[in-house]
Design a protein around this motif. Structure first.
Motif, PDB file in Angstrom:
ATOM      1  N   LEU A 172       0.900  -1.115   0.589  1.00 27.64           N
ATOM      2  CA  LEU A 172       0.240   0.120  -0.477  1.00 27.64           C
ATOM      3  C   LEU A 172       0.874   1.164   0.015  1.00 27.64           C
ATOM      4  O   LEU A 172       0.141   2.286  -0.390  1.00 27.64           O
ATOM      5  N   VAL A 173       1.979   1.264   0.554  1.00 27.25           N
ATOM      6  CA  VAL A 173       2.941   2.564   0.452  1.00 27.25           C
ATOM      7  C   VAL A 173       3.502   2.352  -0.950  1.00 27.25           C
ATOM      8  O   VAL A 173       3.449   3.621  -1.693  1.00 27.25           O
ATOM      9  N   ASP A 174       4.091   1.255  -1.659  1.00 25.66           N
ATOM     10  CA  ASP A 174       4.276   1.436  -2.828  1.00 25.66           C
ATOM     11  C   ASP A 174       3.649   1.875  -3.969  1.00 25.66           C
ATOM     12  O   ASP A 174       4.038   2.804  -4.774  1.00 25.66           O
ATOM     13  N   SER A 175       2.206   1.472  -3.543  1.00 26.57           N
ATOM     14  CA  SER A 175       1.212   1.903  -4.852  1.00 26.57           C
ATOM     15  C   SER A 175       0.728   3.616  -4.539  1.00 26.57           C
ATOM     16  O   SER A 175       0.401   3.644  -5.164  1.00 26.57           O
ATOM     17  N   GLY A 176       1.389   4.064  -3.466  1.00 21.09           N
ATOM     18  CA  GLY A 176       0.913   5.180  -3.458  1.00 21.09           C
ATOM     19  C   GLY A 176      -0.054   5.137  -2.453  1.00 21.09           C
ATOM     20  O   GLY A 176      -1.062   5.726  -2.402  1.00 21.09           O
ATOM     21  N   ASP A 177      -1.537   4.470  -2.063  1.00 22.26           N
ATOM     22  CA  ASP A 177      -2.150   4.517  -1.455  1.00 22.26           C
ATOM     23  C   ASP A 177      -2.563   5.106  -0.752  1.00 22.26           C
ATOM     24  O   ASP A 177      -3.630   5.771   0.505  1.00 22.26           O
ATOM     25  N   VAL A 178      -1.730   5.210   0.336  1.00 21.10           N
ATOM     26  CA  VAL A 178      -1.130   5.833   1.403  1.00 21.10           C
ATOM     27  C   VAL A 178       0.385   6.514   1.150  1.00 21.10           C
ATOM     28  O   VAL A 178       0.911   6.126   0.570  1.00 21.10           O
ATOM     29  N   ASP A 179       0.580   7.120   2.402  1.00 22.66           N
ATOM     30  CA  ASP A 179       1.453   8.467   2.282  1.00 22.66           C
ATOM     31  C   ASP A 179       2.384   7.736   3.965  1.00 22.66           C
ATOM     32  O   ASP A 179       3.361   8.009   3.260  1.00 22.66           O
ATOM     33  N   LEU A 180       1.732   7.649   4.541  1.00 22.68           N
ATOM     34  CA  LEU A 180       2.669   6.252   5.838  1.00 22.68           C
ATOM     35  C   LEU A 180       2.332   5.262   6.097  1.00 22.68           C
ATOM     36  O   LEU A 180       0.703   4.800   5.857  1.00 22.68           O
ATOM     37  N   VAL A 181       2.518   4.489   6.673  1.00 20.39           N
ATOM     38  CA  VAL A 181       2.201   3.321   6.943  1.00 20.39           C
ATOM     39  C   VAL A 181       2.658   3.305   8.388  1.00 20.39           C
ATOM     40  O   VAL A 181       3.887   3.812   9.107  1.00 20.39           O
ATOM     41  N   ILE A 182       1.840   3.438  10.138  1.00 20.29           N
ATOM     42  CA  ILE A 182       2.263   2.944  10.836  1.00 20.29           C
ATOM     43  C   ILE A 182       1.803   2.538  11.763  1.00 20.29           C
ATOM     44  O   ILE A 182       0.297   2.271  12.440  1.00 20.29           O
TER      45      ILE A 182
END
Length: 269
Positions: A103-113
């Protein structure tokens, strides 16, 4: 001859000036705010998109009645949002150990926390912030199982999350003890707890702070602890401006004592 020489010199000077102008690189364009492009894009959008856990009580948990997601990592996401946007405006996406990276790689989210443990291998794929929480891999078993340590799990099955670091940590520790164990991998933590309750696995293994959210009257968490786990905020490689902003925010929260207050608020150990 003197006149010809002067003309030739003038021509050479002009040619030099033209060549010089042509070889000078153009100055990079900057936004009016002077912010890095990746941070400015979030400001323009007006919301910070964050991948979070929704099945980890006290870190990221979705209340089935209210559908509200809250926890320590949600508070941290809001603090980063306030740093970037001036307001606590976040859009959360539920992630698992297996889906958070893509999801980070695809740009669907800016950050993963999302209880994302920092490892040297993972740092090759993502930008990671400094640690905002440190934990260790632990073991949960049924109280009436008679299991007191990892050594007692010889010949037993251990339930772990897909793509999590728990499996590697426990396997290495078991190898040192000469214990033969097998693993069953699951998509979510509730699935592992259900497998433990039904007897499908003999042990539920993940970071201790996550296990405490699933502790009940029928289970116990063993004293054994393995492989310290440092949690970091992950962002896409190349989004260095965003990564710096995140790290600056965490540093400020640590210095002010706000990060410790968040940890205390959620009763984390």
């Amino acid at each position: 001859m003197k006149k010809f020489g002067m003309v030739l010199t003038s021509l050479l000077l002009v040619a030099g000036l033209v060549t010089g102008c042509g070889s000078t690189p153009a100055a990079p364009e900057k936004s009016g705010s002077g912010l890095p492009a990746d941070v400015q894009a979030i400001k323009d959008r007006g919301v910070l998109k964050v991948g979070v856990k929704v099945d980890v009580p006290k870190f990221g948990y979705k209340d089935p009645k209210s559908d509200v997601v809250d926890g320590y990592e949600i508070d941290l996401a809001k603090a980063i949002s306030k740093k970037i946007l001036g307001t606590e405006k976040i859009e959360t996406t539920a992630v698992t150990a297996k889906t958070r990276g893509p999801l980070v790689d695809s740009g669907d989210v800016d950050l993963v926390i999302a209880t994302f443990t920092v490892t040297e291998e993972r740092k090759k794929s993502y930008n990671f912030s400094d640690s905002y929480f440190t934990d260790g891999v632990k073991l949960m078993v049924k109280k009436d199982s008679g299991i007191k340590s990892l050594k007692d799990l010889n010949g037993k099955k251990i339930g772990v999350a897909q793509s999590a670091t728990s499996k590697k940590a426990i396997q290495e520790a078991a190898d040192k003890l000469g214990a033969k164990i097998t693993f069953l991998e699951f998509s979510t933590y509730p699935e592992i707890k259900t497998a433990l309750d039904s007897g499908r696995v003999d042990c539920f293994s993940v970071d201790g702070s996550i296990l405490f959210g699933y502790l009940d009257d029928s289970t116990v968490i063993l004293d054994d602890s393995f492989s310290p786990q440092d949690y970091g905020v992950a962002s896409k490689k190349g989004n260095d401006g965003l990564a710096k902003t995140v790290n600056d925010t965490i540093a400020e929260l640590k210095a002010s004592g706000e990060l410790d207050k968040m940890i205390q608020k959620w009763g984390l150990k």
